[in-house]
Design a protein around this motif. Structure first.
Motif, short mmCIF file in Angstrom:
data_model
loop_
_atom_site.label_atom_id
_atom_site.label_comp_id
_atom_site.label_asym_id
_atom_site.label_seq_id
_atom_site.Cartn_x
_atom_site.Cartn_y
_atom_site.Cartn_z
N LYS A 10 1.15 4.22 -2.92
CA LYS A 10 1.01 5.43 -2.69
C LYS A 10 2.02 6.22 -3.43
CE LYS A 10 -0.52 8.81 0.85
NZ LYS A 10 -0.94 9.13 2.04
N LYS A 48 1.02 -1.24 0.00
CA LYS A 48 -0.05 0.02 -0.01
C LYS A 48 0.80 1.10 0.00
CE LYS A 48 -4.08 -1.96 2.12
NZ LYS A 48 -5.23 -1.71 3.44
N ASN A 54 1.86 9.13 -6.02
CA ASN A 54 2.09 10.40 -5.78
C ASN A 54 3.04 10.99 -7.01
OD1 ASN A 54 0.29 10.86 -3.88
ND2 ASN A 54 1.98 10.44 -2.08
#
Length: 102
Positions: free
Chosen positions: A32, A28, A36
């Motif tokens: 991310k 996870k 990003n």
């Protein structure tokens, strides 16, 4: 992590460093980080991922001339739509064109 990226960039390509993160970070957290990178930085990682697939050679370079080759931007759009369906591909293409036209 920032210090790792900073020092790692001196000895290897950042794309390879981020790929190493995939092996050692929580999935996870890695996801991310990847998402990003698409939204908050130039499209470096996506271009590297695109260039890695068709070119399977030791020398990995993606030049302006490569980008301007007929059909490459269309293949890039297909690649992004297939691999990153939640990403606004038109924004990425505009960002790449801005960088390459400087």
């Amino acid at each position: 992590m920032a210090e790792t990226v900073n020092l790692g960039s001196l000895t290897c390509k950042l794309y390879d460093l981020v790929q190493d993160f995939k092996r050692c970070l929580n999935p996870k957290l890695y996801q991310k980080l990847w998402e990003n990178s698409i939204y908050y930085s130039p499209p470096y990682l996506v271009l590297c991922a695109f260039n890695e697939k068709p070119q399977q050679t030791l020398l990995k370079a993606f030049t302006v001339m490569d980008w301007e080759e007929p059909g490459i931007s269309d293949r890039f759009v297909e690649f992004v739509e297939k691999n990153y369906p939640d990403v606004g591909v038109s924004d990425l293409v505009m960002e790449i064109n801005k960088v390459f036209k400087k």
